[in-house]
Design an enzyme around this catalytic site. Structure first.
Site, PDB file in Angstrom:
ATOM      1  N   HIS A 190       6.889  -8.465   7.044  1.00  0.00           N
ATOM      2  CA  HIS A 190       6.372  -7.019   6.530  1.00  0.00           C
ATOM      3  C   HIS A 190       6.355  -7.110   5.037  1.00  0.00           C
ATOM      4  O   HIS A 190       7.188  -7.046   4.328  1.00  0.00           O
ATOM      5  CB  HIS A 190       7.659  -5.829   6.998  1.00  0.00           C
ATOM      6  CG  HIS A 190       7.132  -4.693   6.722  1.00  0.00           C
ATOM      7  ND1 HIS A 190       7.616  -3.464   7.491  1.00  0.00           N
ATOM      8  CD2 HIS A 190       6.207  -3.899   5.838  1.00  0.00           C
ATOM      9  CE1 HIS A 190       7.077  -2.124   6.883  1.00  0.00           C
ATOM     10  NE2 HIS A 190       6.250  -2.653   6.051  1.00  0.00           N
ATOM     11  N   GLU A 205       9.682   5.529   9.568  1.00  0.00           N
ATOM     12  CA  GLU A 205      10.255   5.060   8.104  1.00  0.00           C
ATOM     13  C   GLU A 205      10.656   6.350   7.571  1.00  0.00           C
ATOM     14  O   GLU A 205      12.063   6.680   7.413  1.00  0.00           O
ATOM     15  CB  GLU A 205       9.053   4.696   7.059  1.00  0.00           C
ATOM     16  CG  GLU A 205       9.459   4.202   5.942  1.00  0.00           C
ATOM     17  CD  GLU A 205       8.334   3.764   4.982  1.00  0.00           C
ATOM     18  OE1 GLU A 205       7.281   3.999   5.336  1.00  0.00           O
ATOM     19  OE2 GLU A 205       8.653   3.196   4.056  1.00  0.00           O
ATOM     20  N   ASP A 228       7.098  -4.190  -0.219  1.00  0.00           N
ATOM     21  CA  ASP A 228       6.646  -3.968  -1.718  1.00  0.00           C
ATOM     22  C   ASP A 228       7.701  -4.620  -2.428  1.00  0.00           C
ATOM     23  O   ASP A 228       7.856  -3.918  -3.659  1.00  0.00           O
ATOM     24  CB  ASP A 228       6.089  -2.804  -1.965  1.00  0.00           C
ATOM     25  CG  ASP A 228       5.105  -2.231  -0.894  1.00  0.00           C
ATOM     26  OD1 ASP A 228       3.855  -2.441  -0.739  1.00  0.00           O
ATOM     27  OD2 ASP A 228       5.827  -1.370   0.144  1.00  0.00           O
TER      28      ASP A 228
END
Ligand code: HPA
Ligand code: ZN
Length: 338
Positions: free
Chosen positions: A16, A199, A278
């Site tokens: 991911h 999420e 990220d």
């Protein structure tokens, strides 16, 4: 081997990772200069100081703004190359990378500019660093179904490079049903399907992503643990979850790392994995994510081993490649466990 060295040296797979989310402030500044793009910041420090997020949307606003410095295939090559260099340093041996084509085509770049730059770096890393990879393109869920269909169309000539479709961006107002038809078309064209779900959204979103989008892996999936029946179902089906501890903390999905549900996920028999999402925005790559959650929850060698192994198990590697990667992982774990 102590737990910190075990984490550092363990062979790791990342499932991911948004390639645009690896854009470090230093590279953002240098690409802005190279391409003559105006940024609302005057220094790397100012960029870092802006990374105080209170929600997913808060982050996404800066993430889309940051992307604007990426203009040429060479930029995407540099970006991907920098990420893979960090992977090598952290013993990440396999990566399954997301990219957001609509974040770039909406700015006038061609689909191929993005793809050519990213794949050139992936190919080079496999040759030079031995890092294997897969590429998944995400639909931005805040954009229309029609826009997603256009993106699918653009990807069809590139199925030799793109193995799957995913779904990212704002979960709250854009639940899975909106993308049922485009996911069906993508699966019928031969793409594997994954989606961000649970999420910021509820367990019902995860159930819908599984049932309506027929996904093979769940990105995040934290909310599954709120629903016992769903937990049992996902656990029985062994649908992998790609959890992202530092992302969850920085986007206030959890208030404290001690609340992270990853141990509960393992205890419930879920195929949970650790990933960085990220990393340039959330303060850490793979090892930092493992370390943060290990420290907060006091995870044991055995739990770390299980999480590391789950990543290879839950990957989209071909069977023979997966068997070899698991054998390599198991050799490390048995040689280095206390
Ligand atoms: N969630 C949703 N969209 C995203 C994310 C995320 O964690 N990262 C990049 N786009
Ligand atoms: Zn993500």
């Amino acid at each position: 081997m102590d737990i910190k060295s075990f984490i550092a040296n363990m062979p790791k797979a990342e499932l991911h990772l948004h390639i645009e989310g690896t854009l470090e402030p230093e590279m953002m500044m240098s690409l802005a200069e190279r391409n003559g793009v105006e940024l609302p910041y005057n220094s790397v420090e100012e960029i870092r100081a802006a990374y105080e997020f209170t929600s997913l949307q808060d982050f996404l606003d800066l993430y889309y703004q940051g992307m604007s410095v990426l203009q040429t295939a060479f930029d995407f090559y540099d970006l991907t190359n920098a990420y893979l260099t960090r992977c090598f340093a952290q013993n990440v041996t396999h990566v399954e990378i997301f990219f957001d084509p609509q974040g770039h085509t909406s700015r006038g770049l061609s689909f191929e500019t993005v793809l050519d730059g990213v794949t050139a770096a992936l190919d080079e890393a496999e040759r030079n660093l031995g890092i294997t990879s897969k590429l998944i393109m995400c639909f931005l869920r805040h954009l229309s179904e029609e826009d997603a269909f256009e993106t699918l169309e653009a990807a069809l000539p590139h199925q030799d490079r793109i193995i799957g479709v995913g779904l990212d961006s704002s979960e709250k107002d854009h639940p899975p049903p909106k993308f049922m038809r485009v996911f069906k078309a993508a699966r019928e064209a031969g793409f594997i399907a994954v989606a961000h779900a649970g999420e910021e959204g509820s367990a019902a979103n995860v159930a819908d992503a599984v049932d309506l989008l027929e996904i093979s892996r769940i990105d995040h999936g934290n909310a599954i643990l709120d629903d016992l029946t769903l937990t049992d179902r996902i656990s029985a089906a062994q649908i992998p979850l790609t959890m992202c501890p530092l992302s969850n903390l920085r986007l206030c999905v959890i208030d404290d790392m001690k609340q992270h549900p990853i141990r509960r996920a393992l205890e419930a028999g879920l195929l949970a994995t650790i990933n960085s999402d990220d990393p340039a925005y959330f303060g850490g790559y793979m090892s930092e994510n493992y370390l943060a959650v290990q420290e907060a929850l006091n995870l044991t060698h055995d739990e770390i081993r299980q999480l590391g192994r789950n990543a290879y198990l839950g990957s989209f590697m071909e069977d023979s490649q997966k068997a070899a990667a698991l054998a390599n992982f198991d050799a490390f774990a048995s040689a280095n466990s206390p």
